[in-house]
Scaffold this motif. Structure first.
Motif, PDB file in Angstrom:
ATOM      1  N   MET A   1       0.851  -1.175   0.000  1.00 29.37           N
ATOM      2  CA  MET A   1       0.000   0.000   0.000  1.00 29.37           C
ATOM      3  C   MET A   1       0.894   1.235   0.000  1.00 29.37           C
ATOM      4  N   ASP A   2       0.538   2.202  -0.840  1.00 30.58           N
ATOM      5  CA  ASP A   2       1.355   3.412  -0.893  1.00 30.58           C
ATOM      6  C   ASP A   2       1.009   4.353   0.264  1.00 30.58           C
ATOM      7  N   THR A   3       1.894   5.304   0.505  1.00 32.13           N
ATOM      8  CA  THR A   3       1.787   6.225   1.639  1.00 32.13           C
ATOM      9  C   THR A   3       0.488   7.030   1.627  1.00 32.13           C
ATOM     10  N   LEU A   4       0.113   7.583   0.485  1.00 29.82           N
ATOM     11  CA  LEU A   4      -1.095   8.412   0.412  1.00 29.82           C
ATOM     12  C   LEU A   4      -2.348   7.599   0.712  1.00 29.82           C
ATOM     13  N   THR A   5      -2.401   6.372   0.229  1.00 28.05           N
ATOM     14  CA  THR A   5      -3.550   5.499   0.501  1.00 28.05           C
ATOM     15  C   THR A   5      -3.621   5.171   1.981  1.00 28.05           C
ATOM     16  N   ARG A   6      -2.469   4.858   2.584  1.00 26.52           N
ATOM     17  CA  ARG A   6      -2.445   4.536   4.017  1.00 26.52           C
ATOM     18  C   ARG A   6      -2.934   5.733   4.838  1.00 26.52           C
ATOM     19  N   ARG A   7      -2.444   6.924   4.528  1.00 29.40           N
ATOM     20  CA  ARG A   7      -2.872   8.109   5.290  1.00 29.40           C
ATOM     21  C   ARG A   7      -4.361   8.363   5.125  1.00 29.40           C
ATOM     22  N   SER A   8      -4.859   8.175   3.931  1.00 28.69           N
ATOM     23  CA  SER A   8      -6.289   8.349   3.691  1.00 28.69           C
ATOM     24  C   SER A   8      -7.093   7.339   4.506  1.00 28.69           C
ATOM     25  N   GLN A   9      -6.618   6.113   4.567  1.00 33.69           N
ATOM     26  CA  GLN A   9      -7.320   5.086   5.330  1.00 33.69           C
ATOM     27  C   GLN A   9      -7.232   5.337   6.833  1.00 33.69           C
ATOM     28  N   ILE A  10      -6.093   5.846   7.300  1.00 32.05           N
ATOM     29  CA  ILE A  10      -5.968   6.214   8.715  1.00 32.05           C
ATOM     30  C   ILE A  10      -6.975   7.312   9.046  1.00 32.05           C
ATOM     31  N   GLU A  11      -7.033   8.334   8.197  1.00 34.83           N
ATOM     32  CA  GLU A  11      -7.985   9.429   8.406  1.00 34.83           C
ATOM     33  C   GLU A  11      -9.408   8.889   8.479  1.00 34.83           C
ATOM     34  N   ASN A  12      -9.796   8.054   7.545  1.00 33.08           N
ATOM     35  CA  ASN A  12     -11.157   7.487   7.526  1.00 33.08           C
ATOM     36  C   ASN A  12     -11.425   6.643   8.758  1.00 33.08           C
ATOM     37  N   LEU A  13     -10.453   5.817   9.142  1.00 36.87           N
ATOM     38  CA  LEU A  13     -10.623   4.968  10.316  1.00 36.87           C
ATOM     39  C   LEU A  13     -10.858   5.813  11.567  1.00 36.87           C
ATOM     40  N   LEU A  14     -10.061   6.866  11.747  1.00 38.83           N
ATOM     41  CA  LEU A  14     -10.212   7.719  12.930  1.00 38.83           C
ATOM     42  C   LEU A  14     -11.524   8.495  12.907  1.00 38.83           C
ATOM     43  N   LYS A  15     -11.955   8.938  11.737  1.00 37.61           N
ATOM     44  CA  LYS A  15     -13.209   9.686  11.630  1.00 37.61           C
ATOM     45  C   LYS A  15     -14.427   8.798  11.870  1.00 37.61           C
ATOM     46  N   GLU A  16     -14.298   7.508  11.606  1.00 38.09           N
ATOM     47  CA  GLU A  16     -15.427   6.588  11.771  1.00 38.09           C
ATOM     48  C   GLU A  16     -15.449   5.907  13.134  1.00 38.09           C
ATOM     49  N   SER A  17     -14.349   5.987  13.879  1.00 39.91           N
ATOM     50  CA  SER A  17     -14.239   5.279  15.143  1.00 39.91           C
ATOM     51  C   SER A  17     -14.947   6.021  16.275  1.00 39.91           C
ATOM     52  N   ASN A  18     -15.611   5.261  17.128  1.00 39.61           N
ATOM     53  CA  ASN A  18     -16.252   5.823  18.320  1.00 39.61           C
ATOM     54  C   ASN A  18     -15.294   5.896  19.499  1.00 39.61           C
TER      55      ASN A  18
ATOM     56  N   ALA B   1      -0.426   0.720  13.564  1.00 40.64           N
ATOM     57  CA  ALA B   1       0.765   0.109  12.974  1.00 40.64           C
ATOM     58  C   ALA B   1       0.498  -1.349  12.602  1.00 40.64           C
ATOM     59  N   GLU B   2      -0.215  -2.037  13.471  1.00 46.85           N
ATOM     60  CA  GLU B   2      -0.570  -3.433  13.203  1.00 46.85           C
ATOM     61  C   GLU B   2      -1.506  -3.539  12.000  1.00 46.85           C
ATOM     62  N   ILE B   3      -2.524  -2.690  11.949  1.00 43.74           N
ATOM     63  CA  ILE B   3      -3.492  -2.719  10.850  1.00 43.74           C
ATOM     64  C   ILE B   3      -2.800  -2.479   9.513  1.00 43.74           C
ATOM     65  N   PHE B   4      -1.879  -1.515   9.471  1.00 52.25           N
ATOM     66  CA  PHE B   4      -1.263  -1.110   8.207  1.00 52.25           C
ATOM     67  C   PHE B   4       0.119  -1.733   7.979  1.00 52.25           C
ATOM     68  N   ASP B   5       0.526  -2.614   8.905  1.00 48.05           N
ATOM     69  CA  ASP B   5       1.777  -3.353   8.774  1.00 48.05           C
ATOM     70  C   ASP B   5       2.981  -2.427   8.550  1.00 48.05           C
ATOM     71  N   VAL B   6       3.043  -1.392   9.421  1.00 43.67           N
ATOM     72  CA  VAL B   6       4.178  -0.472   9.421  1.00 43.67           C
ATOM     73  C   VAL B   6       4.601  -0.274  10.880  1.00 43.67           C
ATOM     74  N   SER B   7       5.680   0.448  11.098  1.00 44.83           N
ATOM     75  CA  SER B   7       6.122   0.711  12.464  1.00 44.83           C
ATOM     76  C   SER B   7       5.254   1.802  13.100  1.00 44.83           C
ATOM     77  N   ARG B   8       5.285   1.851  14.419  1.00 45.98           N
ATOM     78  CA  ARG B   8       4.550   2.891  15.131  1.00 45.98           C
ATOM     79  C   ARG B   8       5.101   4.266  14.757  1.00 45.98           C
ATOM     80  N   GLN B   9       6.406   4.354  14.517  1.00 41.90           N
ATOM     81  CA  GLN B   9       7.015   5.631  14.148  1.00 41.90           C
ATOM     82  C   GLN B   9       6.478   6.136  12.805  1.00 41.90           C
ATOM     83  N   VAL B  10       6.201   5.238  11.874  1.00 41.46           N
ATOM     84  CA  VAL B  10       5.597   5.625  10.594  1.00 41.46           C
ATOM     85  C   VAL B  10       4.211   6.214  10.854  1.00 41.46           C
ATOM     86  N   ILE B  11       3.464   5.614  11.768  1.00 40.90           N
ATOM     87  CA  ILE B  11       2.124   6.118  12.119  1.00 40.90           C
ATOM     88  C   ILE B  11       2.235   7.512  12.729  1.00 40.90           C
ATOM     89  N   VAL B  12       3.204   7.726  13.614  1.00 41.45           N
ATOM     90  CA  VAL B  12       3.405   9.049  14.223  1.00 41.45           C
ATOM     91  C   VAL B  12       3.635  10.091  13.134  1.00 41.45           C
TER      92      VAL B  12
END
Length: 172
Positions: free
Chosen positions: A1-18, A27-38
């Motif tokens: 998954m490319d960076t822009l797609t991952r960021r878009s999915q992170i944004e959507n996940l956070l906006k939809e989460s209660n 990091a687990e969901i997107f199979d990257v390090s926690r530092q990449v998520i930061v």
């Protein structure tokens, strides 16, 4: 998954989460390090997405629930016992404290997520301050600070404001 797609999915996940989502979980969901998520979160914030970081994880205020009323109060207190009482007052009357904001004379606006909505969460938050010997962020501005508060409706928010005024915490 490319960076822009991952960021878009992170944004959507956070906006939809209660609930907040931890950096480790993202990091687990997107199979990257926690530092990449930061880094992704920092870039999303720079793009204007209102993402709050708390000890419970990242979230977007009001996300996942269109029936939320959000407003800000300006408050002041002088000690940790008053901080605890202020937070108890808000949560006991149906509010959720999203963050604390101070307007520092040099750094400008400093915002920190709190994300407490129950007495237990307030006790944990204040307990961590005491355990670490940390001062509240409002100590930088002689106790003056703002809180973003979520409630189910404007009447609940107005009731919280009324009780905080009676206790002398609000600045008008």
């Amino acid at each position: 998954m490319d960076t822009l797609t991952r960021r878009s999915q992170i944004e959507n996940l956070l906006k939809e989460s209660n609930e907040p989502v931890t950096g480790s979980r993202l990091a687990e969901i997107f199979d990257v390090s926690r530092q990449v998520i930061v880094g992704d979160i920092a870039i999303l914030r720079a793009k204007g997405i209102d993402i709050i970081a708390t000890p419970q994880g990242y979230f977007v205020p009001g996300a996942g629930n269109d029936d939320i009323y959000t407003d800000v109060i300006i408050s002041s207190h002088s000690c940790i016992e008053e901080l605890e009482d202020e937070l108890f007052t808000i949560v006991d009357n149906g509010g959720k404290v999203i963050d604390v904001i101070v307007d520092h004379s040099v750094y400008g606006e400093i915002r920190s997520g709190i994300n407490v909505s129950s007495r237990r969460e307030v006790e944990n938050f204040v307990g961590k301050l005491k355990e670490k010997g940390a001062k509240p962020i409002s100590s930088l501005t002689e106790g003056v600070h703002l809180h973003t508060i979520e409630t189910k409706d404007s009447q609940t928010f107005d009731e919280i404001v009324k009780v905080l005024k009676e206790k002398g915490y609000l600045i008008e």
